[in-house]
Design an enzyme around this catalytic site. Structure first.
Site, PDB file in Angstrom:
ATOM      1  CG  ASP A   1      -2.032  -1.123   1.035  1.00 24.41           C
ATOM      2  OD1 ASP A   1      -1.714  -2.131   0.379  1.00 24.41           O
ATOM      3  OD2 ASP A   1      -3.145  -0.994   1.568  1.00 24.41           O
TER       4      ASP A   1
ATOM      5  CD  GLU B   1      -4.673  -4.709   8.807  1.00 25.43           C
ATOM      6  OE1 GLU B   1      -5.135  -3.909   9.640  1.00 25.43           O
ATOM      7  OE2 GLU B   1      -4.844  -4.584   7.581  1.00 25.43           O
TER       8      GLU B   1
HETATM    9  C1  6A9 Z   1     -11.019  -1.902   2.460  1.00 28.65           C
HETATM   10  C2  6A9 Z   1     -12.806  -1.373   4.055  1.00 28.65           C
HETATM   11  C3  6A9 Z   1     -15.014  -2.881   6.554  1.00 28.65           C
HETATM   12  C4  6A9 Z   1      -4.347  -4.300   3.198  1.00 28.65           C
HETATM   13  O1  6A9 Z   1      -5.423  -8.223   4.036  1.00 28.65           O
HETATM   14  C5  6A9 Z   1      -5.992  -7.658   2.912  1.00 28.65           C
HETATM   15  C6  6A9 Z   1      -5.181  -6.459   2.445  1.00 28.65           C
HETATM   16  C7  6A9 Z   1      -3.756  -6.879   2.135  1.00 28.65           C
HETATM   17  O2  6A9 Z   1      -3.747  -7.684   0.978  1.00 28.65           O
HETATM   18  C8  6A9 Z   1      -2.835  -5.722   1.892  1.00 28.65           C
HETATM   19  O3  6A9 Z   1      -1.528  -6.184   1.765  1.00 28.65           O
HETATM   20  N1  6A9 Z   1      -5.227  -5.406   3.461  1.00 28.65           N
HETATM   21  C9  6A9 Z   1      -2.922  -4.737   3.029  1.00 28.65           C
HETATM   22  O4  6A9 Z   1      -2.086  -3.654   2.755  1.00 28.65           O
HETATM   23  C10 6A9 Z   1      -6.621  -4.939   3.708  1.00 28.65           C
HETATM   24  C11 6A9 Z   1      -7.211  -4.264   2.509  1.00 28.65           C
HETATM   25  C12 6A9 Z   1      -8.634  -3.900   2.642  1.00 28.65           C
HETATM   26  C13 6A9 Z   1      -9.133  -3.137   1.436  1.00 28.65           C
HETATM   27  C14 6A9 Z   1     -10.597  -2.902   1.448  1.00 28.65           C
HETATM   28  C15 6A9 Z   1     -12.452  -1.962   2.730  1.00 28.65           C
HETATM   29  C16 6A9 Z   1     -13.258  -2.377   5.026  1.00 28.65           C
HETATM   30  O5  6A9 Z   1     -14.546  -2.134   5.463  1.00 28.65           O
END
Ligand code: 6A9
Length: 770
Positions: free
Chosen positions: A507, A740
Site C-alpha cells: 500500500d 493485522e
Molecule cells: C477496504 C474497508 C469494513 C491491506 O489483508 C488484505 C489487504 C492486504 O492484501 C494488503 O496487503 N489489506 C494490506 O495492505 C486490507 C485491505 C482492505 C481493502 C478494502 C475496505 C473495510 O470495510
C-alpha cells in the site's frame, strides 16, 4: 469488422473467461465427488454458521440476544464494534469438526460442530452450543439463542411447530441436499437436565442472506414474558412478526428461526439429518455427540503433533494451545463464496459484471475482511498446505478458475451478497491492470517440495499458470528487459505524501515520489524471479524441457543484473528506481480569502515539492522492499549485498525491533508518516508477520548453506524467530486476538482483529517448516 471487434476487443476480453479446461474438473467439489468437504463452516463472516460448497447454498446460523432492561444486544455477523473480549476456533480440522469459544460480556458460548458421513448429500452434522457464565461482565440472568436456517434462491423449508410457539424441527429440500430435517433439542444443563425455557419462532421471506440480521432486528417485540418457577416475571424481546418491505425486490431467501430464551448456564443441541442416510444407528446428539467430539479432538491433537512437532520441540502446553488455535482459525476461516466481481478496464466506461464464479478460500479477517485476497491467500496456504495439501490444491484451483482470457485474476474477490455487504462502494470495483504479488507460486513450490502434486493436477493448471505468468510478464513489464513495474499507482499525486501502490500489497510503502513509466519495482522483480523458477520446474514436470521460463529464471537469478538494476552505491542498499525526490512534505494549503459573504473553505493538507524529481534510485525508503532479494532468497550466499542487508536488518535504528522487523527504517523520512490527512501510516514502520515469516525462512536458508554470512544469518534467525513468536503469543494472551500488524515500539497488536491471515504463519516458525 465491427462484430469481431465487439467479440474480441479488450472490453469483451475483460469479462471473457479463460478458454482452457477448468482447473477444477466439473463436479469435483460437489457432494458426490467430495462429500467430506460439502458442508462446512464456510461463512467466516458470522460467529457461527454453515453452508455447503454450492452456488446457492442454504445456510444455517446462530444469533444471540442479550436481554437488557428495555433493550437488546443482537450478535450475528462478526463485528469489531461488538467488542467481544475474544472469539475464535480453538480446534478445527477443516473437514470433520470444530470447537469455538466466544467470550461475550458476562458469559461465553462454546460452539461445536461435528459431521458424520453417510448418504449421497454430504451426510449429517450436529451442533452443540454451551453457554457459561464468565467474569467478563455482569452475567445476564437469561439470554436468547436464535438458530436459523435460510434458503438462497432455491429449495423449500417447512416448519414443524409444537406447543404453539416452539419450532421443534423443520423439513427441507434443496437441489443438492435432497430432503433433510433439522431438529432443535430443548435446552438442558451440561449434564442433560431439562431447563425452563420460552420459545419464539419466525418464518419470513428476505431479499437475501445479507438481510437476515435486519429481518430479525425489525421483527423483535418486547411483549413476551419469561417466568421461571419461583422467580419474578420478566419481559423479553422475541421474534414476532416481520412485515417485509413491500416492493418489487425479489425475495430470494426463506428464513426459519427458532428462538429459545433460557437461563445461563445452558446447552442446546441441533441436528441436521440428510434424507439419504439409509440407516442411522443412533442420532448424533447427547452422549453420542460427546463421544464423536472426543474422538475428533484426540485425532486432531495427534495429527497436529505429527505435522508440526511442537511438543517434540519442547513448546509448553500454552504455546501449543495457541498454535492449535491459529491453525484452527485459518481452517475455520475458510469460506465458500459465489457471485461475480465488478471489473473495469481502461477500455470500458463503466464497471462490468465479471462472469459468476465460485471461490473456496481462507479469509484474512472474519470481522473486517471476510473475503478472498489474492496475495494473502498464498500466505494462508503456506500454512494449510502442511496440514492438508489436498485442500490447498483445491483452493489454488478455485483461484485459477477465476482467471480471464488475458490471464488476469482480480485481486480482491467480493462474491455474493453476504461478501458485498461488508465492502464500502469505493472499494468494490477491480481494475484490469491491477496485479498483486503472485504468492501462489510460493505455494506451488511448497507443494512440489512436499511431493504433494500429481501430474494430472499440474497438467490441468498448467495452461492457466502460463497465462497468469504471461499476464504479469507483459502487463507489468518495466522500462528495461528483466525489470518490472506495478501498474495502478495513485494518480492524484498532489494529495499524497507518496502516491500509494495498493497492487504491491504494501500500500503506502514509499516508492518513487512521481509515478512514471521509468519506474522499476524491486519487489515485483523478485516475485517474478520466484515465479519464473517455479514455472520452469512445472514446465519441466509436464514435459516441456525446453521452455522460456528456464531462461527467465536464470536471468532473474543473476545477481549482477539484479545489482545493475536495483543496487544503489550511494544508498548502499537495493532500491526501486524512478522519478523521485526526497524533497516532499504535506502542508496545509494556503487559500485566498473567499469573496465577501461566502464561507471560507477548509484548507486541506496537500503535498508540496521543494526539490524537483529526477530519475534515480529511490532514497529514504529502506525497509521490506529493500530486503526482497534476501527475503525471496535470490542472493548468492557469498554476495556482499547479503552481508549489507543483514547489517541493516539487525540495526535497531533501522529495521530491528524486539517484536520482529519493522516495515520501514526508523531513519526513513517516511517512518510513521501520514500519507494524507486521513491516511495514517500503514506499511511505514509497523511489524507485519507475512514479511517476517519470509525473513525468518530466508535466514534459515542462509544459515544452512556455506558462505561468509552463515553464522550471522543463523544468529539472526534464532533471535528473529524467538521475537516474532513471542510477541504474537503475548498479544494473543493480553488481548484475546491476533492482529493485522504489530506496533514496532510496543509490540501491541493494531489494525483490525481478529486477523488470522499471516499471523498464523507463526505456527510454521514454531515448527521450523520453511
Ligand atoms: C477496504 C474497508 C469494513 C491491506 O489483508 C488484505 C489487504 C492486504 O492484501 C494488503 O496487503 N489489506 C494490506 O495492505 C486490507 C485491505 C482492505 C481493502 C478494502 C475496505 C473495510 O470495510
Amino acid at each position: 469488422g465491427c462484430g469481431l471487434y465487439a467479440r474480441w476487443g479488450p472490453a469483451a476480453r475483460l469479462v471473457a473467461p479463460h478458454a482452457s479446461p477448468r482447473a477444477l474438473p466439473p463436479g469435483s467439489t460437489g457432494p458426490v465427488a467430495a462429500p467430506a468437504r460439502f458442508w462446512g463452516s464456510y461463512r467466516p463472516q458470522v460467529y457461527f454458521g454453515m453452508k455447503t460448497r454450492s452456488p446457492r447454498s442454504p445456510v444455517a446460523g446462530l444469533m444471540w440476544l442479550q436481554q437488557l432492561e428495555g433493550d437488546v444486544r443482537l450478535r450475528h455477523t462478526c463485528e469489531q464494534s461488538d467488542g467481544l473480549p475474544r472469539y475464535g476456533w480453538l480446534l478445527h480440522d477443516g473437514t470433520h469438526f470444530g470447537v469455538q469459544e466466544i467470550q461475550d460480556l458476562g458469559f461465553s458460548l462454546q460452539t461445536e460442530v461435528v459431521k458424520r458421513p453417510g448418504g449421497q448429500h454430504g451426510g449429517d452434522w450436529s451442533w452443540r452450543v454451551t453457554v457459561r457464565p464468565e467474569r467478563t461482565g455482569p452475567t445476564p440472568p437469561f439470554i436468547s439463542l436464535l438458530f436459523y436456517v435460510a434458503t438462497d434462491g432455491q429449495g423449500r423449508l417447512q416448519p414443524l411447530i409444537e406447543e404453539k410457539s416452539r419450532l421443534a424441527s423443520l423439513r427441507g429440500q434443496t437441489e443438492e441436499l435432497g430432503n433433510f430435517t433439522v431438529t432443535f433439542k430443548p435446552p438442558t444443563t451440561e449434564t442433560g437436565t431439562p431447563l425452563y425455557a420460552r420459545y419464539n419462532h419466525l418464518q419470513a421471506m428476505a431479499e437475501g442472506l445479507h438481510r437476515l440480521t435486519d429481518v430479525v432486528k425489525s421483527s423483535l417485540r418486547p411483549r413476551f414474558s419469561y417466568a421461571p418457577p419461583g422467580l419474578p416475571k420478566r419481559h423479553y424481546f422475541g421474534v414476532d412478526v416481520y412485515q417485509g418491505q413491500a416492493g418489487d425486490r425479489e425475495l430470494r431467501s426463506q428464513l426459519l428461526i427458532h428462538q429459545v430464551t433460557v437461563a445461563v448456564p445452558c446447552r442446546v443441541e441441533v441436528a441436521f439429518e440428510s434424507g439419504s442416510v439409509p440407516d442411522r444407528p443412533d442420532r448424533l446428539l447427547a452422549e453420542t455427540l460427546t463421544q464423536e467430539l472426543d474422538k475428533h479432538v484426540v485425532a486432531f491433537e495427534q495429527r497436529f503433533e505429527e505435522t508440526f512437532g511442537l511438543s517434540r520441540k519442547g513448546f509448553s502446553e500454552q504455546e501449543q494451545h495457541f498454535a492449535r488455535a491459529l491453525l484452527s482459525n485459518m481452517l475455520g476461516g475458510m469460506g465458500y463464496f459465489h457471485g461475480h466481481s465488478l471489473v473495469q478496464s481502461p477500455y470500458t466506461e463503466a464497471p462490468q459484471p465479471y462472469p459468476a464464479g465460485s471461490l473456496f478460500t481462507a479469509v484474512p479477517s472474519r470481522s473486517f475482511f471476510p473475503r478472498g485476497f489474492l496475495w494473502d491467500e498464498g500466505f494462508h496456504q503456506l500454512l494449510l498446505a502442511r496440514w492438508d495439501p489436498a485442500l490447498s490444491r483445491e483452493v489454488l484451483a478455485h483461484w485459477f478458475d477465476l482467471m480471464n482470457v488475458e490471464g488476469w485474476i482480480p485481486r480482491e474477490q467480493i462474491l455474493g451478497d453476504e461478501a458485498l455487504a461488508k465492502v464500502p462502494p469505493e472499494f468494490v470495483v477491480q481494475h484490469s491492470q491491477a496485479g498483486n504479488p503472485p504468492t501462489f507460486f510460493l505455494v506451488l513450490q511448497q507443494l512440489l517440495r512436499q511431493g504433494a502434486v500429481e501430474q494430472g493436477y499440474l497438467r490441468r493448471i498448467y495452461p492457466r499458470l502460463q497465462s497468469w505468468y504471461g499476464w504479469y510478464n507483459h502487463t507489468q513489464a518495466g522500462p528495461l528487459p528483466y525489470t518490472f513495474r506495478w501498474r495502478g499507482r495513485d494518480q492524484d499525486t498532489q494529495l499524497f505524501l507518496n502516491p500509494k501502490t495498493l497492487t504491491s500489497g504494501l500500500d503506502d510503502y514509499p516508492r518513487a515520489s512521481h509515478p512514471s513509466e521509468d519506474e522499476r519495482h524491486l519487489d515485483l522483480r523478485c516475485w517474478m524471479a520466484v515465479a519464473s523458477a517455479v514455472m520452469a520446474e512445472v514446465a519441466t514436470r509436464v514435459g516441456e524441457a525446453e521452455n522460456d521460463y528456464t531462461h527467465m529464471a536464470e536471468w532473474l537469478a543473476d545477481n549482477e543484473l539484479l545489482q545493475r538494476h536495483h543496487w544503489s552505491e550511494a544508498l548502499n542498499t537495493f532500491a526501486d528506481y524512478g522519478n523521485h525526490t526526497q524533497g516532499v512534505a504535506l502542508e496545509r494549503e494556503r487559500l485566498r480569502p473567499p469573496p465577501p459573504g461566502q464561507p471560507s473553505p477548509i484548507p486541506r493538507l496537500v503535498r508540496v515539492v521543494r526539490k524537483s524529481p529526477r530519475l534515480q534510485f529511490v532514497g529514504g525508503a529502506l525497509g521490506y522492499v529493500s530486503l526482497f532479494p534476501l527475503l525471496l532468497q535470490l542472493l548468492r550466499p557469498d554476495s556482499q549485498q547479503l552481508g549489507s542487508l543483514l547489517a541493516d536488518m539487525k540495526n535497531k535504528q533501522k529495521l530491528w525491533t524486539p517484536f520482529g522487523l519493522r516495515s520501514l527504517s526508523r531513519s526513513s523520512p517516511f517512518y510513521l508518516k501520514h500519507n494524507t490527512e486521513h491516511d495514517p501510516p500503514y506499511w511505514r514502520g509497523a511489524v507485519w508477520i507475512n514479511m517476517n515469516y519470509l525473513a525468518v525462512r530466508a535466514l534459515h536458508h542462509y544459515s544452512q548453506v556455506e558462505g561468509p554470512y552463515r553464522e550471522e544469518a543463523s544468529k539472526l534467525y534464532h533471535e528473529l524467530r524467538t521475537n516474532v513468536i513471542g510477541n504474537v503469543l503475548q498479544q494473543y494472551l493480553d488481548s484475546g486476538y491476533v492482529w493485522e500488524q504489530y506496533n514496532d515500539s510496543t509490540g501491541r497488536g493494531q489494525g483490525c482483529y481478529p486477523f488470522t491471515g499471516w499471523s498464523a504463519l507463526v505456527v510454521l516458525m514454531m515448527a521450523e517448516e520453511y
